[in-house]
Scaffold this motif. Sequence first.
Motif, PDB file in Angstrom:
ATOM      1  N   UNK A 113     -23.666   8.929  -5.529  1.00 32.21           N
ATOM      2  CA  UNK A 113     -22.303   8.781  -6.072  1.00 32.21           C
ATOM      3  C   UNK A 113     -22.244   7.807  -7.248  1.00 32.21           C
ATOM      4  N   UNK A 114     -23.273   6.992  -7.424  1.00 33.55           N
ATOM      5  CA  UNK A 114     -23.266   6.001  -8.484  1.00 33.55           C
ATOM      6  C   UNK A 114     -24.209   6.354  -9.614  1.00 33.55           C
ATOM      7  N   UNK A 115     -25.496   6.014  -9.431  1.00 34.33           N
ATOM      8  CA  UNK A 115     -26.475   6.196 -10.506  1.00 34.33           C
ATOM      9  C   UNK A 115     -26.587   7.650 -10.929  1.00 34.33           C
ATOM     10  N   UNK A 116     -26.677   8.549  -9.951  1.00 34.58           N
ATOM     11  CA  UNK A 116     -26.851   9.964 -10.295  1.00 34.58           C
ATOM     12  C   UNK A 116     -25.673  10.486 -11.116  1.00 34.58           C
ATOM     13  N   UNK A 117     -24.464  10.091 -10.739  1.00 31.99           N
ATOM     14  CA  UNK A 117     -23.297  10.552 -11.495  1.00 31.99           C
ATOM     15  C   UNK A 117     -23.265   9.941 -12.903  1.00 31.99           C
ATOM     16  N   UNK A 118     -23.681   8.685 -13.025  1.00 30.81           N
ATOM     17  CA  UNK A 118     -23.729   8.057 -14.337  1.00 30.81           C
ATOM     18  C   UNK A 118     -24.750   8.748 -15.231  1.00 30.81           C
ATOM     19  N   UNK A 119     -25.881   9.110 -14.688  1.00 31.35           N
ATOM     20  CA  UNK A 119     -26.904   9.803 -15.471  1.00 31.35           C
ATOM     21  C   UNK A 119     -26.428  11.190 -15.899  1.00 31.35           C
ATOM     22  N   UNK A 120     -25.720  11.874 -14.989  1.00 30.63           N
ATOM     23  CA  UNK A 120     -25.180  13.190 -15.357  1.00 30.63           C
ATOM     24  C   UNK A 120     -24.175  13.052 -16.494  1.00 30.63           C
ATOM     25  N   UNK A 121     -23.324  12.036 -16.409  1.00 34.37           N
ATOM     26  CA  UNK A 121     -22.352  11.808 -17.476  1.00 34.37           C
ATOM     27  C   UNK A 121     -23.052  11.433 -18.775  1.00 34.37           C
ATOM     28  N   UNK A 122     -24.092  10.608 -18.683  1.00 32.99           N
ATOM     29  CA  UNK A 122     -24.850  10.224 -19.869  1.00 32.99           C
ATOM     30  C   UNK A 122     -25.484  11.440 -20.527  1.00 32.99           C
ATOM     31  N   UNK A 123     -26.050  12.329 -19.724  1.00 35.12           N
ATOM     32  CA  UNK A 123     -26.640  13.546 -20.274  1.00 35.12           C
ATOM     33  C   UNK A 123     -25.613  14.399 -20.990  1.00 35.12           C
ATOM     34  N   UNK A 124     -24.412  14.479 -20.412  1.00 38.76           N
ATOM     35  CA  UNK A 124     -23.341  15.253 -21.055  1.00 38.76           C
ATOM     36  C   UNK A 124     -22.988  14.670 -22.424  1.00 38.76           C
ATOM     37  N   UNK A 125     -22.857  13.361 -22.491  1.00 40.06           N
ATOM     38  CA  UNK A 125     -22.495  12.716 -23.755  1.00 40.06           C
ATOM     39  C   UNK A 125     -23.627  12.814 -24.783  1.00 40.06           C
ATOM     40  N   UNK A 126     -24.863  12.738 -24.348  1.00 35.59           N
ATOM     41  CA  UNK A 126     -25.973  12.901 -25.283  1.00 35.59           C
ATOM     42  C   UNK A 126     -26.010  14.307 -25.856  1.00 35.59           C
ATOM     43  N   UNK A 127     -25.702  15.296 -25.013  1.00 28.54           N
ATOM     44  CA  UNK A 127     -25.638  16.674 -25.521  1.00 28.54           C
ATOM     45  C   UNK A 127     -24.516  16.812 -26.543  1.00 28.54           C
ATOM     46  N   UNK A 128     -23.373  16.181 -26.242  1.00 28.75           N
ATOM     47  CA  UNK A 128     -22.263  16.244 -27.185  1.00 28.75           C
ATOM     48  C   UNK A 128     -22.615  15.543 -28.495  1.00 28.75           C
ATOM     49  N   UNK A 129     -23.320  14.420 -28.396  1.00 26.49           N
ATOM     50  CA  UNK A 129     -23.724  13.705 -29.604  1.00 26.49           C
ATOM     51  C   UNK A 129     -24.720  14.508 -30.425  1.00 26.49           C
ATOM     52  N   UNK A 130     -25.603  15.219 -29.744  1.00 23.69           N
ATOM     53  CA  UNK A 130     -26.579  16.048 -30.448  1.00 23.69           C
ATOM     54  C   UNK A 130     -25.890  17.157 -31.245  1.00 23.69           C
ATOM     55  N   UNK A 131     -24.869  17.752 -30.608  1.00 23.57           N
ATOM     56  CA  UNK A 131     -24.161  18.824 -31.302  1.00 23.57           C
ATOM     57  C   UNK A 131     -23.329  18.287 -32.477  1.00 23.57           C
ATOM     58  N   UNK A 132     -22.813  17.066 -32.336  1.00 23.79           N
ATOM     59  CA  UNK A 132     -21.943  16.515 -33.368  1.00 23.79           C
ATOM     60  C   UNK A 132     -22.719  15.904 -34.537  1.00 23.79           C
TER      61      UNK A 132
END
Length: 392
Positions: free
Chosen positions: A177-196
């Motif tokens: 509920x903590x680290x794993x969710x933070x990493x999933x969110x981080x991956x989402x934002x990195x993908x968004x940054x890559x596209x932008x």
Amino acid sequence: MTGAQPLELLAGRGTDLLVRIVGVACSARELPRMAEELAGLVVRSARELTFCDVYVLGEDERVLEWSGPPVPLGEGDVGWVAAHGRARTHADGRGAAIPVHSGGTVIAVIDVRSAGPPPPEDLALVTALAALFAPVLCSCRRLRSARERERAAERFAERALEAQEAERSRLSREIHDGIAQRLASLGFHLSAAERALPEHHPEGLAQIMMARRLCELAAAETRAAIGGLRPPVLDDLGLSAALATLAREAGDGPGPSGPLDVTVTVEGELEDALPDHVQTALYRIAQEAVGNILRHANATCVELLLEHSRDRVRLKVTDDGTGFSVRDVVGRGRGRRPDSYGLRGMRERAELLGGRFTVTSRPSAGTTVEAVIPVPGRERDPVTPSRGPGPN
């Protein structure tokens, strides 16, 4: 009465009585069954005694135990005899309580009843039997103490495993509920940054892609840590389905000898679900056994059997692989192979829960590992009711 007189008195009753005494003494009964057998022997051997109960001193030496409520030392005729070490006739004159001595200590009391005043020869017989019962009851008390210590050790190990499993589950949930969710969110934002990111920033794009790979690696390690603490498949599906998932994953992978055919059979049902720590232990044993097969056995077929019964659960894993010499792998000393640690770990998991673990194998004949674990709270046999009207 001298030391020789009890045997002389009993011998005077005929050899049948001595044979019965030896038979009961060698019957391997445990308390309270042994006390009940001895009480029955007294009634059958006497001429006019109608009831008998044998009260045995408890582990704390404060009460006398039988099938009814414990009798405190000093309470009633039975308690008085245990406290003072002398025989005592009941107030109504229709029976007596007779001590059983061992090493100067009263370890039991034989309480007898009759329709009228008991004949002196019957009381002499009971006194003689008390002298012979003493070593039998001493052995039973020692065995009871050893069994109680063993059960206490098993309960301690079980509570320790329960606490350990609860802590593992807590850590698993916190990481998920903590680290794993933070990493999933981080991956989402990195993908968004890559596209932008504009295409004319190759260095920035390279750094983002590197960060994504590190994020994915950290997420994979986190999932592995969660699985190591508490296999999520157990919480999601239960033990039977978790074994089926384990079998499917093992069968999907490329084995050294081609596809591996893994089957799971579940027999019997438990009225209540197995405790978490028992499910985890069985799953880990199955996981290690299947892992050993994939690494070493060159097998084509594996069978997992999970068998539930009233008081135990059995896990059996059989393969048709190359097999090995059990003595060479798990033998003691410098010649022991390093892959024996997996077998030792499986054995320790089973034995910590009061169970047993066996491995059967020989070269070119496959391997079978089996773990049998008792179900907590279901290993006690019912107690046979006692005879007699109860304490005085």
